[in-house]
Design an enzyme around this catalytic site. Structure first.
Site, PDB file in Angstrom:
ATOM      1  N   TYR A 119      58.608  42.795  32.022  1.00 41.08           N
ATOM      2  CA  TYR A 119      57.207  42.910  31.611  1.00 41.08           C
ATOM      3  C   TYR A 119      56.968  44.277  30.978  1.00 41.08           C
ATOM      4  CZ  TYR A 119      52.218  43.571  31.726  1.00 41.08           C
ATOM      5  OH  TYR A 119      50.932  43.837  31.356  1.00 41.08           O
ATOM      6  N   GLU A 121      50.636  43.342  25.269  1.00 41.02           N
ATOM      7  CA  GLU A 121      51.545  42.939  26.333  1.00 41.02           C
ATOM      8  C   GLU A 121      52.728  42.153  25.766  1.00 41.02           C
ATOM      9  OE1 GLU A 121      49.460  41.739  30.309  1.00 41.02           O
ATOM     10  OE2 GLU A 121      50.270  39.926  29.424  1.00 41.02           O
TER      11      GLU A 121
END
Ligand code: GDP
Ligand code: MN
Length: 377
Positions: free
Chosen positions: A101, A189
């Site tokens: 992530y 993101e």
């Protein structure tokens, strides 16, 4: 403002992030065309403005033309968290050794843009943040220096041992930071950023949000806008001179002045209620604005009561009352409304409102309590 994954991928590519190629398709026929004589693994992905598509069945791998077409048939038209899938991408799929992530947000506590990385990629990061917050590494970025090489490498070392990979990842973090700053983003993101068996690091999903108040200087971003229902209402309100933000509660608020609108929401919360929105109709008492505001409020099916909270300063309460009466004439609704008028010409205003039969009060707390009570009927 939110954008789709395919749009985020395009921005990522423009800045040189390693992103596999994709084709955007609006129909099964277009997918069929895109995967003609398919000889590699592809992934068909729903393009909707919500996350968790994988879990919902909106991301499917396919190795043959027939499998890709079948996947598209299943995904197009699918409902994901209330969003109908109207388009998909067919992207070159990759073999995944591990998922990571990477995200950039405005961290209000740190008073800076913060880089977050985690080896727990792929899954929804909110879950990791809840259950294992220590697995998310955070680095607040100094706005004057930006994300320096050694800082980016330092963060990359939280994910990789191999220096080659550390450099690749650090480069991705720095590019993502540049994107974040240059596009007035509020969220950027990559989840997952993946490591392939041949030691490439790639971004295979992208999510970006942008600061609505900066869109005036981001024409390229603005051109990407595909507003969802709530956003359309907010845009419509803006065009009508109202500041409207939809929230999840059931008490509609119509207020003059942003500060008073905030205080109104606080007051509703204080007495155990939940505001359905923030709505500032501004300083004028133009009846049309009241009509527009009421229409916007009442179009929200969650609204079970409306609290109108006006403090007359330059705005005169009797003007507002006239506007309200005119507005309520055009809008027929069963939703109970409570009006609080205070300030300049409040008495005249309240007297005028008497003929409407609406409950009127003169303090904010009375109005909030009454609205909550009415919402429970
Ligand atoms: P999201 O669920 O909406 O976040 O959609 P993602 O694009 O993140 O995809 C969900 C999951 O599907 C990823 O975490 C991967 O595990 C898997 N996935 C997506 N693309 C690929 C791919 O190219 N190859 C493989 N093997 N898995 C993929
Ligand atoms: Mn994802």
């Amino acid at each position: 403002m939110k954008i789709h994954e395919y749009q985020a991928r395009e921005i990522f590519k423009k800045y040189g992030l390693p992103v596999p190629n994709h084709v955007l398709c609006h129909s099964v026929a277009e997918v069929k065309e895109a995967v003609k004589n398919l000889d590699r693994l592809v992934v068909v992905k729903a393009q909707v403005l919500v996350g968790g598509r994988g879990k919902a069945g909106g991301v499917k791998l396919a190795k043959t033309e027939a499998a890709a077409v079948a996947a598209a048939g299943q995904i197009l038209g699918m409902d994901i968290k209330g969003c109908q899938v109207e388009k998909v991408i067919v992207a070159d799929a990759v073999d995944i050794e591990k998922e990571y992530y990477v995200g950039l947000i405005n961290d209000r506590n740190a008073k800076s843009v913060t880089l977050m990385v985690s080896a727990e990629g792929g899954v929804e990061i909110e879950e990791v943040a809840q259950t294992n917050p220590e697995l998310i590494h955070r680095f607040p970025i100094n706005p004057q220096t930006g994300l320096l090489d050694f800082q980016a490498r330092d963060m990359a070392m939280k994910l990789f041992d191999d220096m080659k990979l550390v450099r690749q990842a650090a480069d991705i973090f720095q590019k993502l930071y540049r994107i974040f700053i240059e596009t007035d983003s509020t969220l950027a993101e990559i989840n997952p950023m993946v490591l392939t068996p041949d030691k490439q690091i790639l971004a295979i999903d992208g999510k970006m949000n942008f600061d609505d108040n900066a869109l005036y200087r981001q024409p390229e971003i603005l051109a990407m806008r595909e507003a969802d229902e709530d956003e359309l209402k907010e845009i419509d309100a803006k065009e009508k001179g109202l500041s409207y933000i939809k929230l999840d509660g059931n008490i509609g608020c119509m207020v003059n002045g942003a500060g008073l609108a905030m205080a109104t929401m606080d007051m509703i919360k204080l007495y155990g209620g939940n505001p359905a929105n923030f709505l500032d109709i501004g300083g004028s008492s133009n009846p049309q604005k009241v009509v527009d505001a009421m229409n916007i409020l009442l179009s929200d099916k969650n609204v079970q009561a409306v609290m109108i909270n006006i403090f007359g300063g330059i705005t005169r309460c009797d003007d507002v009352a006239r506007g309200l009466i005119e507005a309520l004439d055009t809008i027929k609704t069963d939703i109970p409304i409570v009006v609080r008028l205070s300030g300049t010409n409040a008495e005249e205003g309240l007297a005028l409102l008497e003929q409407t039969g609406l409950p009127t009060v003169s303090t904010m707390s009375e109005a909030a309590k009454k609205a909550i009570e009415l919402s429970k009927r």
